[in-house]
Write a protein that holds these residues in place. Structure first.
Motif, short mmCIF file in Angstrom:
data_model
loop_
_atom_site.label_atom_id
_atom_site.label_comp_id
_atom_site.label_asym_id
_atom_site.label_seq_id
_atom_site.Cartn_x
_atom_site.Cartn_y
_atom_site.Cartn_z
N VAL A 225 63.70 43.87 59.70
CA VAL A 225 63.89 43.78 61.15
C VAL A 225 62.54 43.87 61.87
N PHE A 226 61.55 44.51 61.24
CA PHE A 226 60.24 44.60 61.87
C PHE A 226 59.53 43.24 61.91
N ASN A 227 60.04 42.28 61.14
CA ASN A 227 59.47 40.93 61.15
C ASN A 227 60.28 39.96 62.01
N GLN A 228 61.34 40.44 62.62
CA GLN A 228 62.16 39.58 63.47
C GLN A 228 61.43 39.32 64.79
N ARG A 229 61.41 38.04 65.20
CA ARG A 229 60.73 37.66 66.43
C ARG A 229 61.66 36.83 67.30
N LEU B 141 68.63 50.08 62.53
CA LEU B 141 68.28 48.69 62.24
C LEU B 141 67.55 48.52 60.93
N PHE B 142 66.82 49.55 60.46
CA PHE B 142 66.01 49.36 59.26
C PHE B 142 66.35 50.27 58.09
N LYS B 143 67.03 51.36 58.32
CA LYS B 143 67.35 52.26 57.20
C LYS B 143 68.47 51.66 56.37
N SER C 227 53.71 44.90 59.84
CA SER C 227 54.38 44.04 60.81
C SER C 227 53.89 44.27 62.23
N ILE C 228 53.78 45.53 62.64
CA ILE C 228 53.45 45.88 64.02
C ILE C 228 52.46 47.04 64.03
#
Length: 216
Positions: free
Chosen positions: A188-192, A177-179, A52-53
């Protein structure tokens, strides 16, 4: 620790500009070639998941160093295959063994980059292994240390005696946010646009790597 400036890279023109900058500053002779400090985030980051990042910290001369969040989720393969005016791509930079790239536990990052984008990392230094090599006995090296414990054990080096509390808070805010055990999701790593807490989490994964590399 220097002040940092964070920028998201999510367009083709931005990738071209970044790659050109990297190529120019790593072409001999140059008075100072900045080391690249890198970390990746994604959904099940590995060959079985996605990227994702890509967070890139450049330790440069001057009071402010940049941290770039390259939006691989948005750009896809264009993040690595887009050439700048120097006819080089980010793939070329990452595969150049003469340009040092510093990671903390490179295993999943390398696996994902090669599986999804054909990027075969070269010139890698792994701070996790560097820390392990400093231990006195074979028995003490049976398990590698995590990033948090390395930073906690070297807080004065990383933060000059302060800043550890805010670093840990930023990491905890991002982790929630991700665990999944905390009710989050790696999606959440793909949220834009990238949420502020995710930005802070990504920054936290690379901001101490220069000091840890110097320490070990």
């Amino acid at each position: 620790m220097k002040n940092i400036r964070t920028q998201t890279i999510d367009t083709i023109d931005q990738i071209k500009g970044l790659v050109d900058w990297l190529v120019v500053h790593h072409t001999l002779p140059t008075p100072f070639s900045p080391t690249m400090y890198i970390d990746l985030e994604g959904v099940s980051l590995s060959r079985l998941g996605s990227v994702s990042i890509l967070t890139l910290f450049l330790r440069v001369d001057g009071p402010i160093s940049p941290i770039f969040l390259i939006d691989v989720h948005t750009l896809g393969s264009q993040a690595f295959e887009t050439a700048g005016t120097k006819e080089k791509t980010l793939r070329d930079v990452l595969q150049d063994k003469e340009i040092p790239k510093v990671f903390f536990d490179v295993r999943n990052d390398s696996d994902a980059l090669f599986a999804h984008f054909g990027v075969a990392l070269q010139g890698v230094e792994d701070v996790q292994l560097m820390e392990s090599a400093t231990r006195k006995t074979t028995a003490s090296r049976k398990r590698v240390a995590g990033l948090t414990s390395c930073i906690e054990d070297n807080a004065s080096t990383c933060f000059g005696g302060s800043g550890l509390v805010s670093w840990k808070q930023a990491k905890e805010n991002g982790s929630r946010l991700f665990k999944t055990e905390l009710g989050g999701s790696y999606e959440v790593f793909n949220q834009r646009p990238i949420p502020d807490d995710v930005v802070s989490y990504c920054v936290g994964d690379v901001q101490c790597l220069p000091e840890l590399r110097d320490q070990f």
